[in-house]
Design an enzyme around this catalytic site. Structure first.
Site, PDB file in Angstrom:
ATOM      1  CE  LYS A  24       0.821   1.428   4.395  1.00 50.06           C
ATOM      2  NZ  LYS A  24       1.744   2.514   4.666  1.00 50.06           N
ATOM      3  CG  ASP A  50      -0.839  -0.001   7.828  1.00 50.18           C
ATOM      4  OD1 ASP A  50      -1.647   0.928   8.059  1.00 50.18           O
ATOM      5  OD2 ASP A  50       0.384   0.172   7.725  1.00 50.18           O
TER       6      ASP A  50
HETATM    7  O1  C5P Z   1      -0.361  -1.084  14.332  1.00 51.83           O
HETATM    8  P1  C5P Z   1       1.072  -1.359  14.116  1.00 51.83           P
HETATM    9  O2  C5P Z   1       1.581  -2.560  14.854  1.00 51.83           O
HETATM   10  O3  C5P Z   1       1.444  -1.391  12.661  1.00 51.83           O
HETATM   11  O4  C5P Z   1       1.845  -0.103  14.704  1.00 51.83           O
HETATM   12  C1  C5P Z   1       3.236  -0.114  14.922  1.00 51.83           C
HETATM   13  C2  C5P Z   1       3.605   1.083  15.773  1.00 51.83           C
HETATM   14  O5  C5P Z   1       3.431   2.293  15.030  1.00 51.83           O
HETATM   15  C3  C5P Z   1       2.770   1.266  17.024  1.00 51.83           C
HETATM   16  O6  C5P Z   1       3.279   0.517  18.088  1.00 51.83           O
HETATM   17  C4  C5P Z   1       2.894   2.754  17.275  1.00 51.83           C
HETATM   18  O7  C5P Z   1       4.134   3.056  17.858  1.00 51.83           O
HETATM   19  C5  C5P Z   1       2.944   3.323  15.861  1.00 51.83           C
HETATM   20  N1  C5P Z   1       1.599   3.733  15.401  1.00 51.83           N
HETATM   21  C6  C5P Z   1       1.016   4.859  15.932  1.00 51.83           C
HETATM   22  N2  C5P Z   1      -0.228   5.256  15.514  1.00 51.83           N
HETATM   23  C7  C5P Z   1      -0.878   4.558  14.548  1.00 51.83           C
HETATM   24  C8  C5P Z   1      -0.307   3.403  13.991  1.00 51.83           C
HETATM   25  C9  C5P Z   1       0.943   3.017  14.432  1.00 51.83           C
HETATM   26  O8  C5P Z   1       1.604   5.526  16.787  1.00 51.83           O
HETATM   27  N3  C5P Z   1      -2.082   4.978  14.151  1.00 51.83           N
END
Ligand code: C5P
Length: 302
Positions: A10, A138
């Site tokens: 993406k 995502d």
């Molecule tokens: O959701 P995911 O595991 O991909 O997110 C990885 C990290 O990215 C989270 O632990 C956070 O630190 C950051 N993040 C965030 N806000 C979001 C998505 C991700 O701060 N909306």
């Protein structure tokens, strides 16, 4: 029996990041686009879980144990169906890791649809989306594909209409960037007053209207990413990479997600080939890929 599924990378055409929430995530408004660069996951029978990772996107440091999102995807799907997590999971990566292209999320989404068929769990689409949201912000979009507005931490997705396909050149760097590190850098820049505080999320309407009208010029003008400033801050050479893309003839270029991939919007397929050739020769990127989107989300292919 084996089942093979694939899922797309993406690009975020708009990524507005709000303040840090109490749960450690940031409130988002984003417009996701699924593009034609795919990871493929093949699952088969096994005892317990065994994960293997191959392909040019693997880069050596993708784990093959519980830290890999495909492992967690298998465990969550098995738990939701009340059955043991028994499978071999072979991930063939074309999407580079830690590139801002949601490669790990694509692998998790492909694993969910492949195992759902292999195990006969027959999860409802809403159930898979619920598991996907637990795996990562995502992953629901990797299941859905196409174009979508993302809210919450990105996991709440709703489809958006795009009148015509868009063409992109992806410039992929040698070394990845850690998503949490980029979000932390944004918080730091905000505390220092060096970028707007994010209290007011920028509108997604510019990108959505441009997609609805099929206007490439309007889309080029509307692209934006609040994670670009922190990505530049951690990786100063990204500014030069973005300039290289527009110098090569792209209509606009931005950092994809948390980076460091550069996504360059081009007018058509011919321009994509031309710009990709210039960028590949410029030596700024490790890999250059011409892609288009929207494409479908995770699905079984064999
Ligand atoms: O959701 P995911 O595991 O991909 O997110 C990885 C990290 O990215 C989270 O632990 C956070 O630190 C950051 N993040 C965030 N806000 C979001 C998505 C991700 O701060 N909306």
């Amino acid at each position: 029996m084996r089942v093979t599924a694939r899922a797309p990378a993406k690009v975020n055409m708009h990524l507005g990041v709000g303040p840090l929430r109490a749960d450690g995530f940031h409130e988002l408004r984003t417009v996701y686009l699924a593009v034609s660069l795919f990871d493929t996951v093949t699952v088969g029978p096994g005892e317990g879980l065994a994960v293997s990772v191959t392909g040019e996107g693997a880069g050596g440091d993708v784990p093959t144990d519980r830290r890999n999102l495909v492992w967690q995807a298998a465990e969550l799907l098995a738990a939701s169906a009340g059955m043991p997590a028994d499978a071999t999971i072979a991930v063939a990566k074309a999407i580079p890791a830690a590139a801002g292209l949601a490669g790990g999320s694509a692998d998790a989404a492909a694993t969910l649809v492949a195992l759902d068929l292999l195990w006969g769990t027959r999860a409802a689409p809403g159930d898979l989306a619920g598991i996907a949201a637990q795996l990562g912000s995502d992953v629901p979009f990797s299941l859905l594909g196409g174009v979508a507005l993302g809210r919450g931490r990105g996991e709440q997705v709703s489809p958006v209409l795009a009148r015509r396909p868009t063409h992109w050149v992806l410039g992929i760097a040698d070394e990845g960037l850690s998503t949490p590190a980029v979000y932390r850098e944004l918080d730091r820049l905000r505390e220092a007053g060096r970028v707007p505080d994010g209290a007011e999320l920028p509108s997604t309407e510019g990108v959505i209207a441009a997609l609805r009208n099929g206007s490439p010029a309007a889309l080029a003008a509307a692209l934006s990413n609040d994670l670009q400033a922190p990505a530049f801050s951690l990786r100063p050479e990204l500014r030069r990479a973005l300039r290289a893309a527009t110098d090569a003839g792209a209509s606009a270029a931005l950092v994809s997600g948390s980076g460091p991939t550069v996504a360059a919007l081009v007018e058509d397929e011919e321009a994509a080939v031309r710009v990709a050739a210039v960028l590949a020769g410029a030596g700024v990127f490790r890999t250059v890929r011409a892609v288009q989107g929207p494409v479908a989300g995770a699905r079984v292919v064999a």
